[in-house]
Design a protein around this motif. Structure first.
Motif: not given
Lengths: 328, 324
Positions: B251, B255, B294, B296-297, B299-300, B302-304, B306-307
């Protein structure tokens, strides 16, 4: 007869029963009530998610963020319940979970409907944003002390038998939720203008708009409803596991999508049925749970599932090809 | 010209991210050591993303890239740790390594051809065909290894992942070589031009006499080969091969490709845009790593990210349209 054979659902039904008979012949224990109950139980969450995915796929899109939404709703619902309503009832938990899911789904909707972006890419972004947010800012610890109402629901059942070895096997009440979601989705797709809009959108968006459908409204419904179902499924997952593990659920999105497609929904949109979807879910659950029963090492599970995806999609692709040849 | 502008914009984003990270981590981010370690890290995702871009240019997608990479790594691992005698002489080891690399590339080629056949000739949508083959490949890899990692590669092989040529880390050079070859293949060869045409309008391509099926077969074979190259780099860097290694790369690669300006509907995208995108994501994750955020931050964000990029693109396109 020929017409029947051209229907994907009919072919899958026949193959499904052949596989059932084959597994039963290899190991008669397959037909025990305990095993059938456990298969039905495994179908509940995947079935609820798959019915949401069905609507998305019929509309011509693919969403992969529903598992992230589901995990997020499950985990935050447990946190909220414990912090604010430790004595709160089951209905409240589902309401909170559903609402969280719906709100997260509306983020997808605003990108897909508002900006006309492909849902696959949008949901790639939202799924890592949602999951990352939960794990970074809400928590990573498994919650083991769920509210009493959820634990009570995990024990409730609608059918109970004592099997040959004296073990008590039960069918959880949650199966009613799958039945309810099935009826709702079936009704929407079959008898409402909204449902026709979903099919039309997957067939040809431009004509749909010209025919007077409000595409934006339809898409908002699709992704909010998908989010709502994900939230419900998430809460249900914590009920079944009797804990809320934020690392659960995510990772199952592709098998859910595969179940829907196996059930005859066309990934390019415009086609798909509730019956086929449930059949597809039953099929993947059957394969996953039965390999051990018939003595195939669990290492082979992925190979078998991959083969099923390739063979079933190849069959439907080839059938469409030949159907076109006959017309021309 | 629109393409030039979006690449310029992307470059600007990469520079801004770089500067922010340098300011947030004074004395740590802007060091030779960090730049070197980033140059070791990003090529894996970079090569996988190049493969993903090829698939997306034709309007498809390839979910099996990482599975192909792992399959190739595991076969290499079997050759180099099981087949090769323990006390092999140096030149014998070199021969075995060469053989292993060849088998790895062949694995990529064959897997890619199978994908291409299922998509172009059987007519299965790319997302499903590659989902199926990825399950099958991962499944076979699990059956072969029983789910365990294959460790203990020979020193010479590990050099591919851990040593430098002059001042350049070898993984970086491998990425650079792949990028340059792809750049010319896409921009200058008839294969590249046809691939873009198929992605833009498949019906028109058929009617204008392009052999769509053969181009698609070639493009997925190319993706498969790139996947196996990524597998080689991955294995050489970590000294182990495993059936489910790096599954989150799939994924992430999509991205990176979208971030780099690849249109998921096909027809648009460039090697340069993609390279800048993978670099800016590496700046982001290295910088966050130093801030002790972390994973996870990351990951967060990266998603933001992209959006955000998609949102910016949307409003920009809208402005261009309304100004016409």
């Amino acid at each position: 007869m020929k017409k029947l054979l051209q229907q994907h659902e009919f072919v899958v039904t026949i193959v499904f029963f052949l596989v059932v008979i084959l597994i039963g012949a290899i190991n008669p224990a397959f037909f025990s009530i305990g095993n059938i109950f456990s298969l039905l139980k495994s179908m509940i969450i995947r079935g609820i998610l798959a019915l949401g995915v069905l609507i998305v796929i019929i509309s011509g899109n693919v969403d992969i963020s529903f598992t992230a939404i589901s995990a997020f709703a499950m985990y935050t619902t447990s946190k909220i319940m414990l912090a604010l309503f430790p004595e709160g009832g089951l209905l409240l938990a589902f309401a909170i979970g559903g609402l969280i899911g719906l709100l997260l789904g509306s983020i997808n909707a605003s990108f897909v409907a508002g900006m006309k972006l492909p849902a696959l890419i949008v949901s790639l972004g939202t799924s890592s944003a949602i999951r990352g947010f939960m794990l970074a800012f809400i928590g990573v610890k498994i919650i083991n002390n769920l509210p009493a109402s959820l634990i009570a629901y995990s024990r409730s059942y609608i059918a109970k038998f004592t099997d040959a070895s004296g073990k008590i096997v039960t069918l959880p009440s949650a199966i009613i939720m799958l039945i309810a979601v099935t009826i709702i989705v079936w009704f929407i797709l079959r008898y409402t203008m909204l449902g026709r809009g979903v099919y039309a959108l997957g067939g040809d968006p431009v004509s749909t708009e010209r025919a007077g459908f409000n595409i934006k409204a339809i898409q908002y419904f699709i992704y909010c409803f998908m989010g709502f179902l994900s939230g419900i499924a998430g809460v249900l997952h914590s009920v079944f596991m009797r804990n809320a593990n934020p690392f659960d659920i995510v990772g199952t999105e592709l098998i859910v999508i595969a179940s829907v497609v196996l059930g005859g929904a066309s990934i390019t949109g415009g086609k798909g049925t509730v019956y086929g979807t449930l059949l597809g879910v039953a099929f993947t659950v059957l394969i996953e749970n039965s390999l051990i029963i018939i003595g195939v090492p669990s290492y082979w599970q992925k190979v078998v599932i991959g083969l099923i995806i390739v063979v079933s999609t190849a069959a439907s692709a080839l059938r469409e090809k030949f159907a076109k040849l006959e017309i021309s | 010209m629109a393409a030039d502008r979006s690449i310029l914009q992307l470059l600007l984003i990469a520079i801004v991210v770089f500067i922010i990270m340098a300011l947030l981590n004074p004395g740590k981010f802007l060091t030779l050591l960090n730049i070197e370690s980033m140059a070791y890290q990003f090529p894996e995702l970079g090569i996988i993303s190049l493969g993903m871009m090829i698939a997306m240019l034709s309007g498809g997608i390839d979910l099996s890239i990482v599975s192909i990479a792992n399959m190739a790594s595991i076969l290499m691992g079997l050759i180099l740790t099981k087949m090769m005698p323990q006390n092999a002489a140096n030149n014998q080891i070199v021969l075995f390594v060469a053989f292993a690399l060849l088998i790895s590339l062949l694995t990529g080629l064959i897997s890619g051809l199978i994908n291409g056949f299922l998509i172009a000739h059987v007519g299965i949508p790319a997302i499903l065909a590659t989902l199926g083959t990825s399950q099958i490949l991962t499944g076979i890899a699990i059956v072969i290894t029983k789910g365990y990692a294959v460790p203990g590669f020979p020193e010479i092989f590990l050099k591919i992942g851990n040593s430098k040529l002059f001042i350049f880390p070898i993984p970086f050079l491998v990425f650079l070589a792949c990028a340059i070859v792809l750049f010319f293949l896409l921009q200058k060869s008839s294969f590249g031009i046809r691939l873009y045409l198929i992605g833009t309008n498949i019906k028109a391509s058929v009617f204008s006499g392009i052999k769509v099926k053969s181009i698609l077969m070639k493009s997925y074979a190319l993706t498969g080969v790139l996947a196996s190259i990524a597998g080689i780099v991955m294995t050489a860097r970590t000294n182990s091969a495993k059936a489910d290694y790096g599954s989150s790369y799939v994924l992430q690669a999509v991205l990176v490709a979208v971030l780099g300006g690849v249109n998921p509907a096909g027809g648009f995208g460039s090697v340069i845009g993609l390279s800048i995108a993978v670099l800016s994501l590496q700046f982001l994750s290295s910088g966050f790593n130093m801030l002790r955020f972390s994973n996870f931050a990351t990951e967060f964000t990266w998603g933001m990210f992209l959006l955000l990029i998609m949102g910016i693109n949307y409003f920009q396109n809208k402005r261009i349209k309304s100004s016409k």
